[in-house]
Motif scaffolding. Structure first.
Motif, short mmCIF file in Angstrom:
data_model
loop_
_atom_site.label_atom_id
_atom_site.label_comp_id
_atom_site.label_asym_id
_atom_site.label_seq_id
_atom_site.Cartn_x
_atom_site.Cartn_y
_atom_site.Cartn_z
N UNK A 1 147.20 15.22 59.91
CA UNK A 1 147.07 16.69 60.02
C UNK A 1 147.35 17.36 58.68
N UNK A 2 148.28 16.85 57.94
CA UNK A 2 148.58 17.45 56.63
C UNK A 2 147.40 17.39 55.69
N UNK A 3 146.75 16.24 55.64
CA UNK A 3 145.57 16.11 54.79
C UNK A 3 144.48 17.06 55.28
N UNK A 4 144.36 17.20 56.57
CA UNK A 4 143.33 18.08 57.13
C UNK A 4 143.58 19.54 56.79
N UNK A 5 144.83 19.93 56.83
CA UNK A 5 145.06 21.36 56.55
C UNK A 5 144.88 21.66 55.08
N UNK A 6 145.16 20.68 54.22
CA UNK A 6 144.89 20.92 52.80
C UNK A 6 143.38 20.99 52.55
N UNK A 7 142.63 20.22 53.29
CA UNK A 7 141.17 20.23 53.11
C UNK A 7 140.53 21.50 53.65
N UNK A 8 141.16 22.13 54.62
CA UNK A 8 140.51 23.26 55.28
C UNK A 8 141.16 24.60 54.98
N UNK A 9 142.24 24.58 54.19
CA UNK A 9 142.90 25.83 53.79
C UNK A 9 143.39 26.65 54.99
N UNK A 10 143.93 25.99 55.97
CA UNK A 10 144.56 26.74 57.07
C UNK A 10 146.03 26.34 57.17
N UNK A 11 146.77 27.05 58.01
CA UNK A 11 148.20 26.75 58.14
C UNK A 11 148.41 25.62 59.14
N UNK A 12 149.64 25.13 59.16
CA UNK A 12 149.91 23.95 59.98
C UNK A 12 149.81 24.28 61.47
N UNK A 13 150.25 25.48 61.83
CA UNK A 13 150.15 25.87 63.23
C UNK A 13 148.71 25.90 63.70
N UNK A 14 147.86 26.41 62.85
CA UNK A 14 146.44 26.46 63.17
C UNK A 14 145.88 25.05 63.35
N UNK A 15 146.27 24.15 62.46
CA UNK A 15 145.73 22.80 62.53
C UNK A 15 146.17 22.07 63.81
N UNK A 16 147.42 22.24 64.17
CA UNK A 16 147.89 21.65 65.43
C UNK A 16 147.00 22.12 66.59
N UNK A 17 146.79 23.40 66.61
CA UNK A 17 145.97 23.99 67.67
C UNK A 17 144.54 23.44 67.64
N UNK A 18 143.97 23.34 66.45
CA UNK A 18 142.61 22.83 66.34
C UNK A 18 142.52 21.39 66.83
N UNK A 19 143.47 20.58 66.41
CA UNK A 19 143.43 19.18 66.81
C UNK A 19 143.58 19.05 68.33
N UNK A 20 144.46 19.87 68.89
CA UNK A 20 144.62 19.86 70.35
C UNK A 20 143.27 20.07 71.04
N UNK A 21 142.57 21.10 70.59
CA UNK A 21 141.33 21.44 71.27
C UNK A 21 140.22 20.44 71.00
N UNK A 22 140.18 19.91 69.77
CA UNK A 22 139.18 18.89 69.47
C UNK A 22 139.44 17.61 70.26
N UNK A 23 140.71 17.29 70.45
CA UNK A 23 141.04 16.10 71.23
C UNK A 23 140.63 16.31 72.69
N UNK A 24 140.90 17.51 73.18
CA UNK A 24 140.54 17.83 74.56
C UNK A 24 139.02 17.77 74.76
N UNK A 25 138.29 18.17 73.71
CA UNK A 25 136.82 18.11 73.79
C UNK A 25 136.31 16.69 73.60
N UNK A 26 137.19 15.78 73.23
CA UNK A 26 136.77 14.39 73.07
C UNK A 26 136.16 14.07 71.73
#
Lengths: 168, 168
Positions: free
Chosen positions: A76-101
């Motif tokens: 997640x850390x590498x992902x947030x550096x790549x996408x310029x978002x905050x860590x809270x946002x990335x957690x949320x994004x990963x949650x939803x992407x995981x849920x979407x499969x």
DNA sequence: GAGAGATATCTCGATGTCAAGACAGTACAC
DNA sequence: GTGTACTGTCTTGACATCGAGATATCTCTC
């Protein structure tokens, strides 16, 4: 050149020149255009991704993983550096992407604080299709510029971007 | 020039070339830079405005009114076209700006559906100060480019922007 | 090897935005 | 004039983002 192709920013600059003749508003010629263009690009991207049932934010995360190469896995850390978002946002994004499969999470075996996120088969297929489509559209958007102009534009933008990407 | 100044986008493009050698990723050289630069600019602007107790969205609305010239008055419709947001967003923005005392709303005497929004004294003072400050900072951001390069960059961006601003 | 500070991720509350639709008023053709 | 389509503004509900802080783990120094 009979470059009479005035755009919204030309009008904006002209208005400022009238209202604030004391100021040098030249920087707007570049920076307002960058901001406005980015806003239009966001909309165009949103439309492109809609055909693949992807939101822009989903695409951003999935492409970062795709670019990493096999096994398409990043923290997640590498992902947030790549996408310029905050860590809270990335957690949320990963949650939803995981849920979407589209992605899968697993604990990092090397660091018990850490997590590793990887593309699933469907995530991989989805992002590859959407990316091809995006490039086709972006190619069209740039069709107003020849190859030389495109390279020149890229080089100028790189100069502006460098101080941000590699802080002194 | 020893243009070895690779930025984040150069790395991104190199990664794509490895992962998707079948695709022409040149468009990213321009368009990814535009998006990333815009994101960095947003952050820089946010920091600049913080000193004047203004949010970027407040600044956007106030400058649109300021540019209109005396009596610094526009309809919500004109404001949303100037700022590229939706009508619901603009209603919300005007509400909060009015509450903060920066703008004032009055019914349009010519059209009973309509409303006119104008700057207050404090709104005018605030936006003038913030705008001077912003230009100073933007000038610094562009200091890596000479006047000729800046004009060239502006012209290239204008070409890309034109189709969006004046739809055919 | 103990402790201090750094790092990685997640939680939570507030906020700004959008999309869709409601509603009042206007414009134009007939 | 009446009806229909359009315009301008506002309302509402869902949602993605941020910022600050919590927790667990690692690292480095002594």
């Amino acid at each position: 050149m009979t470059e009479d192709a005035r755009d919204e920013v030309d009008r904006l600059v002209a208005a400022w020149r009238t209202e604030r003749p004391d100021l040098d508003v030249e920087p707007l010629q570049v920076l307002s255009r960058v901001s406005r263009l980015a806003k239009h690009l966001d909309r165009a991207r949103r439309a492109a991704f809609a055909e693949h049932d992807l939101e822009p934010w989903e695409f951003d995360v999935l492409t970062a993983l795709r670019r990493a190469g096999k096994p398409y896995e990043l923290s997640p850390g590498a992902l947030l550096r790549a996408t310029l978002v905050t860590s809270g946002t990335m957690t949320n994004r990963i949650d939803r992407l995981a849920q979407a499969g589209h992605v899968r999470r697993r604990p990092d075996p090397e660091d018990r604080r850490g997590v590793l996120v990887s593309l699933t088969e469907t995530g991989l297929a989805r992002v590859d299709a959407a990316f091809s489509d995006l490039l086709r559209r972006e190619h069209d958007l740039l069709s107003g510029l020849g190859p030389t102009d495109q390279r020149a534009l890229a080089a100028l933008l790189r100069t502006l971007l460098a101080p941000f990407d590699s802080p002194p």
